[in-house]
Write an enzyme that holds these catalytic residues in place. Structure first.
Site, PDB file in Angstrom:
ATOM      1  N   SER A   1      38.281  32.088  50.188  1.00  0.00           N
ATOM      2  CA  SER A   1      39.073  33.396  49.183  1.00  0.00           C
ATOM      3  C   SER A   1      40.121  33.433  50.443  1.00  0.00           C
ATOM      4  O   SER A   1      39.724  34.190  51.834  1.00  0.00           O
ATOM      5  CB  SER A   1      37.754  33.946  49.608  1.00  0.00           C
ATOM      6  OG  SER A   1      38.831  35.261  49.314  1.00  0.00           O
TER       7      SER A   1
ATOM      8  N   HIS B   1      41.360  29.869  47.504  1.00  0.00           N
ATOM      9  CA  HIS B   1      41.004  30.929  46.607  1.00  0.00           C
ATOM     10  C   HIS B   1      41.863  31.977  46.373  1.00  0.00           C
ATOM     11  O   HIS B   1      42.101  32.547  47.396  1.00  0.00           O
ATOM     12  CB  HIS B   1      39.212  30.982  46.302  1.00  0.00           C
ATOM     13  CG  HIS B   1      38.606  31.819  45.771  1.00  0.00           C
ATOM     14  ND1 HIS B   1      38.730  30.766  44.362  1.00  0.00           N
ATOM     15  CD2 HIS B   1      38.949  32.820  45.149  1.00  0.00           C
ATOM     16  CE1 HIS B   1      37.890  31.493  43.258  1.00  0.00           C
ATOM     17  NE2 HIS B   1      37.896  32.575  44.481  1.00  0.00           N
TER      18      HIS B   1
ATOM     19  N   ASP C   1      42.261  35.900  44.985  1.00  0.00           N
ATOM     20  CA  ASP C   1      41.549  36.553  44.099  1.00  0.00           C
ATOM     21  C   ASP C   1      42.206  37.325  43.525  1.00  0.00           C
ATOM     22  O   ASP C   1      41.998  38.805  44.559  1.00  0.00           O
ATOM     23  CB  ASP C   1      40.135  37.243  44.781  1.00  0.00           C
ATOM     24  CG  ASP C   1      38.604  36.136  45.050  1.00  0.00           C
ATOM     25  OD1 ASP C   1      38.233  36.133  44.525  1.00  0.00           O
ATOM     26  OD2 ASP C   1      38.005  35.781  46.560  1.00  0.00           O
TER      27      ASP C   1
ATOM     28  N   MET D   1      42.999  40.816  41.724  1.00  0.00           N
ATOM     29  CA  MET D   1      42.215  41.815  41.238  1.00  0.00           C
ATOM     30  C   MET D   1      43.284  43.366  41.143  1.00  0.00           C
ATOM     31  O   MET D   1      44.071  44.015  41.477  1.00  0.00           O
ATOM     32  CB  MET D   1      40.789  42.623  42.675  1.00  0.00           C
ATOM     33  CG  MET D   1      39.861  41.490  42.775  1.00  0.00           C
ATOM     34  SD  MET D   1      38.538  42.222  43.919  1.00  0.00           S
ATOM     35  CE  MET D   1      39.661  42.213  45.208  1.00  0.00           C
TER      36      MET D   1
ATOM     37  N   HIS E   1      41.985  33.497  40.811  1.00  0.00           N
ATOM     38  CA  HIS E   1      40.600  33.553  39.985  1.00  0.00           C
ATOM     39  C   HIS E   1      40.640  34.484  39.581  1.00  0.00           C
ATOM     40  O   HIS E   1      41.411  36.160  40.174  1.00  0.00           O
ATOM     41  CB  HIS E   1      39.354  33.781  41.095  1.00  0.00           C
ATOM     42  CG  HIS E   1      38.700  34.474  40.623  1.00  0.00           C
ATOM     43  ND1 HIS E   1      37.292  34.671  40.978  1.00  0.00           N
ATOM     44  CD2 HIS E   1      38.224  34.262  38.996  1.00  0.00           C
ATOM     45  CE1 HIS E   1      36.628  35.701  40.340  1.00  0.00           C
ATOM     46  NE2 HIS E   1      37.079  35.071  38.973  1.00  0.00           N
TER      47      HIS E   1
ATOM     48  N   MET F   1      40.808  37.951  38.316  1.00  0.00           N
ATOM     49  CA  MET F   1      39.985  39.121  38.068  1.00  0.00           C
ATOM     50  C   MET F   1      39.962  40.420  37.239  1.00  0.00           C
ATOM     51  O   MET F   1      40.695  41.561  37.729  1.00  0.00           O
ATOM     52  CB  MET F   1      38.972  39.312  39.053  1.00  0.00           C
ATOM     53  CG  MET F   1      38.223  38.468  39.596  1.00  0.00           C
ATOM     54  SD  MET F   1      36.794  39.191  41.369  1.00  0.00           S
ATOM     55  CE  MET F   1      38.138  38.740  42.326  1.00  0.00           C
TER      56      MET F   1
ATOM     57  N   MET G   1      30.023  33.543  38.745  1.00  0.00           N
ATOM     58  CA  MET G   1      29.917  34.769  40.344  1.00  0.00           C
ATOM     59  C   MET G   1      28.162  34.798  40.668  1.00  0.00           C
ATOM     60  O   MET G   1      27.519  35.388  39.874  1.00  0.00           O
ATOM     61  CB  MET G   1      30.745  35.612  39.920  1.00  0.00           C
ATOM     62  CG  MET G   1      31.857  35.557  39.242  1.00  0.00           C
ATOM     63  SD  MET G   1      33.168  35.424  40.644  1.00  0.00           S
ATOM     64  CE  MET G   1      32.387  36.540  41.715  1.00  0.00           C
TER      65      MET G   1
ATOM     66  N   ASP H   1      30.976  31.222  43.345  1.00  0.00           N
ATOM     67  CA  ASP H   1      31.975  31.941  44.556  1.00  0.00           C
ATOM     68  C   ASP H   1      30.356  33.510  44.707  1.00  0.00           C
ATOM     69  O   ASP H   1      30.326  34.712  44.020  1.00  0.00           O
ATOM     70  CB  ASP H   1      32.783  33.241  43.470  1.00  0.00           C
ATOM     71  CG  ASP H   1      33.757  34.144  44.343  1.00  0.00           C
ATOM     72  OD1 ASP H   1      33.349  34.307  45.371  1.00  0.00           O
ATOM     73  OD2 ASP H   1      35.258  34.561  43.893  1.00  0.00           O
TER      74      ASP H   1
END
Length: 218
Positions: free
Chosen positions: A7, A32, A34, A36, A65, A67, A139, A177
């Protein structure tokens, strides 16, 4: 298959190039991202520009990913930035038809499609979509912030997904994760996971090759 996805949210962004160079040489196969939006989760990270910039420096698998509240609005941008896998959250979509449409939309760009569930969402909620997807992201912490502890009931979710996969002859990847460390990685893999997202633990490791080997049990 037992692999790690690093990540980049855990990286030192003041020294990102050197940090990632160490990661590229550590044995990690996935990066990875993330993503957001400050709405679906209470944090804001980065957009496709980070992916397109970093992607020029490596040949790892780009594991995105989302989110975010409206994932479909950003699929094309991340696909053009060379995402290999785009994962959205089950909880971000309002209806079955929208989920199926999003899965097909992600696939239309030549990307693999993943579906993710938060700690309080049961596996049963996504069973109908499992034959359509390439990856399930469990998650094992509440999404939004790094450094949290692994939630123990995640083991059962992983096991249930592995059992369903075997019983139905499916081959989706089970990714996990949150709270991944050398002292719990073996048990998580043994539960049926294939791919572990590792952020804080790997970022803080002085020798990242050793840290990766310890997590993978090599």
């Amino acid at each position: 298959m037992k692999e790690l996805s690093y990540s980049i949210l855990s990286s030192d962004f003041s020294n990102l190039e050197l940090d990632l160079e160490n990661i590229f040489n550590s044995g990690v196969k996935y990066l990875h991202y993330d993503v957001m939006d400050g709405h679906f989760v209470n944090n804001i990270s980065f957009g496709p520009h980070i992916l397109s910039t970093i992607n020029k420096k490596h040949n790892l698998i780009n594991d995105v990913h989302l989110m975010i509240t409206n994932p479909k609005d950003y699929v094309e941008q991340f696909a053009k930035a060379k995402a290999d896998i785009i994962t959205f959250h089950y909880e971000a979509i309002n209806s079955d038809n929208e989920i199926i449409d999003l899965i097909n939309y992600i696939h239309s760009f030549g990307c693999k499609c993943g579906i993710s569930i938060k700690p309080n969402t049961p596996v049963e909620a996504i069973i109908k979509y499992l034959p359509m997807i390439d990856l399930v992201l469990v998650m094992s912490v509440e999404p939004g912030f790094g450094g949290q502890s692994f939630i123990l009931n995640s083991y059962k979710k992983i096991g249930d997904l592995d059992t369903f996969r075997k019983n139905k002859g499916l081959n989706y990847i089970i990714e996990v994760d949150g709270g991944i460390k050398s002292d719990n990685a073996k048990a998580i893999f043994n539960s049926g996971a294939n791919l572990l997202v590792c952020g804080s633990y790997l970022a803080k490791a002085t020798d990242k090759k050793v840290a990766v080997s310890l997590i993978l049990g090599e």
